[in-house]
Design a protein around this motif. Structure first.
Motif, PDB file in Angstrom:
ATOM      1  N   UNK A  66       0.816  -1.212   0.000  1.00  0.00           N
ATOM      2  CA  UNK A  66       0.000   0.000   0.000  1.00  0.00           C
ATOM      3  C   UNK A  66       0.856   1.272   0.000  1.00  0.00           C
ATOM      4  N   UNK A  67       1.701   1.366  -0.999  1.00  0.00           N
ATOM      5  CA  UNK A  67       2.411   2.611  -1.296  1.00  0.00           C
ATOM      6  C   UNK A  67       3.212   3.150  -0.116  1.00  0.00           C
ATOM      7  N   UNK A  68       3.775   2.242   0.693  1.00  0.00           N
ATOM      8  CA  UNK A  68       4.666   2.594   1.792  1.00  0.00           C
ATOM      9  C   UNK A  68       3.948   3.202   3.006  1.00  0.00           C
ATOM     10  N   UNK A  69       2.618   3.169   3.031  1.00  0.00           N
ATOM     11  CA  UNK A  69       1.890   3.727   4.163  1.00  0.00           C
ATOM     12  C   UNK A  69       2.054   2.861   5.415  1.00  0.00           C
ATOM     13  N   UNK A  70       2.103   3.526   6.564  1.00  0.00           N
ATOM     14  CA  UNK A  70       2.110   2.841   7.853  1.00  0.00           C
ATOM     15  C   UNK A  70       0.664   2.544   8.229  1.00  0.00           C
ATOM     16  N   UNK A  71       0.397   1.336   8.691  1.00  0.00           N
ATOM     17  CA  UNK A  71      -0.961   0.958   9.102  1.00  0.00           C
ATOM     18  C   UNK A  71      -1.337   1.727  10.369  1.00  0.00           C
ATOM     19  N   UNK A  72      -2.254   2.653  10.239  1.00  0.00           N
ATOM     20  CA  UNK A  72      -2.749   3.450  11.359  1.00  0.00           C
ATOM     21  C   UNK A  72      -4.230   3.707  11.124  1.00  0.00           C
ATOM     22  N   UNK A  73      -4.887   4.322  12.125  1.00  0.00           N
ATOM     23  CA  UNK A  73      -6.289   4.665  11.886  1.00  0.00           C
ATOM     24  C   UNK A  73      -6.426   5.784  10.851  1.00  0.00           C
ATOM     25  N   UNK A  74      -5.328   6.480  10.545  1.00  0.00           N
ATOM     26  CA  UNK A  74      -5.372   7.546   9.530  1.00  0.00           C
ATOM     27  C   UNK A  74      -5.577   6.982   8.130  1.00  0.00           C
ATOM     28  N   UNK A  75      -5.162   5.731   7.909  1.00  0.00           N
ATOM     29  CA  UNK A  75      -5.360   5.139   6.580  1.00  0.00           C
ATOM     30  C   UNK A  75      -6.714   4.453   6.476  1.00  0.00           C
ATOM     31  N   UNK A  77     -10.055   5.620   8.245  1.00  0.00           N
ATOM     32  CA  UNK A  77     -10.892   6.398   9.166  1.00  0.00           C
ATOM     33  C   UNK A  77     -12.194   5.675   9.503  1.00  0.00           C
ATOM     34  N   UNK A  78     -12.820   6.144  10.583  1.00  0.00           N
ATOM     35  CA  UNK A  78     -14.087   5.549  10.987  1.00  0.00           C
ATOM     36  C   UNK A  78     -13.974   4.703  12.226  1.00  0.00           C
ATOM     37  N   UNK A  79     -12.967   4.966  13.049  1.00  0.00           N
ATOM     38  CA  UNK A  79     -12.831   4.235  14.301  1.00  0.00           C
ATOM     39  C   UNK A  79     -11.854   3.082  14.260  1.00  0.00           C
ATOM     40  N   UNK A  80     -11.363   2.730  13.061  1.00  0.00           N
ATOM     41  CA  UNK A  80     -10.394   1.647  12.967  1.00  0.00           C
ATOM     42  C   UNK A  80      -9.045   2.101  13.500  1.00  0.00           C
ATOM     43  N   UNK A  81      -8.308   1.155  14.051  1.00  0.00           N
ATOM     44  CA  UNK A  81      -6.951   1.428  14.533  1.00  0.00           C
ATOM     45  C   UNK A  81      -5.976   0.495  13.827  1.00  0.00           C
ATOM     46  N   UNK A  82      -4.696   0.615  14.209  1.00  0.00           N
ATOM     47  CA  UNK A  82      -3.673  -0.127  13.484  1.00  0.00           C
ATOM     48  C   UNK A  82      -3.947  -1.623  13.469  1.00  0.00           C
ATOM     49  N   UNK A  83      -4.459  -2.170  14.594  1.00  0.00           N
ATOM     50  CA  UNK A  83      -4.678  -3.621  14.648  1.00  0.00           C
ATOM     51  C   UNK A  83      -5.865  -4.024  13.776  1.00  0.00           C
ATOM     52  N   UNK A  84      -6.862  -3.128  13.619  1.00  0.00           N
ATOM     53  CA  UNK A  84      -7.964  -3.409  12.691  1.00  0.00           C
ATOM     54  C   UNK A  84      -7.459  -3.426  11.249  1.00  0.00           C
TER      55      UNK A  84
END
Length: 230
Positions: A66-75, A77-84
């Motif tokens: 995914x284009x070097x993105x870090x898995x965070x809730x910013x990628x 949105x809607x209440x998801x967090x890195x583990x989601x």
């Protein structure tokens, strides 16, 4: 042992000999118990670091796809967090890691805010956390411009990635380092747990996992480790 009349008599410990044996055992126990406790603590530290390294591997796979993105809730949105984000990603990829087994440090209590409540009872999700700056895409150098809450971070955005924290042993869902930047509020320190020898384990942006003293992670002069671009 034979008596004068030729009969055998069983030898026995005297009271003094028995007390000496008991004293020796007590000394050995006193010596061994701290060593056993230290070995157990070291084992839990190693397990925690292994968890973080495996999570780092999944973060890297996600970034590659995914284009070097870090898995965070910013990628997501809607209440998801890195583990989601990672759980959804893992469901679509053949990654030989059971995510639910590596999101929990074995000796750090899981905060209630990170428990999933089900009809069967509570289920721990994680006791690792990202910084608010990373997970909500706060760009340090844009502070005051109105554009500081910008696009999600990529791995390439990390300045000195071997020192930047991706995940850390935590007491809540996020390390609010921006509060210190805005208002000098050091409450972010209390989001950092210290379950390992008065310290915490962290996954750094370069994929390495390591231990530092709590006082090192909580030092305000080193708060930049919780800002990817600072």
């Amino acid at each position: 042992m034979k008596t004068r009349d030729g009969h055998c008599r069983l030898s026995a410990f005297t009271l003094i000999e028995l007390l000496v044996v008991v004293a020796i055992i007590a000394v050995l126990v006193a010596i061994l118990l701290p060593a056993l406790g230290a070995a157990r603590d070291q084992s839990s530290t190693v397990v925690c670091q292994s968890n973080l390294r495996q999570l780092g591997m999944i973060f890297a796979f996600y970034g590659n796809d995914y284009n070097d993105y870090v898995a965070t809730n910013a990628v997501a949105p809607g209440g998801s967090r890195w583990y989601d984000v990672l759980a959804e990603y893992q469901a679509t990829r053949r990654i030989d890691v059971t995510l639910s087994k590596v999101t929990i440090c074995p000796v750090n209590p899981v905060p209630a805010s990170l428990m999933e409540w089900t009809p069967e009872g509570s289920r721990p999700l994680t006791n690792y956390a990202q910084s608010d700056a990373l997970m909500s895409a706060f760009h340090y150098w844009l502070w005051g411009s109105g554009r500081e809450w910008g696009p999600p971070f990529r791995f390439v955005d990390f300045v000195d990635p071997s020192e930047k924290v991706n995940l850390i042993d935590a007491t809540t869902h996020g390390v609010a380092a921006p509060h210190y930047r805005f208002w000098g509020d050091t409450s972010y320190q209390y989001a950092i747990a210290q379950p390992h020898h008065s310290g915490a384990n962290a996954l750094f942006a370069d994929g390495a996992a390591g231990w530092r003293l709590w006082t090192d992670f909580a030092d305000p002069t080193r708060v930049r480790r919780f800002f990817p671009d600072y």
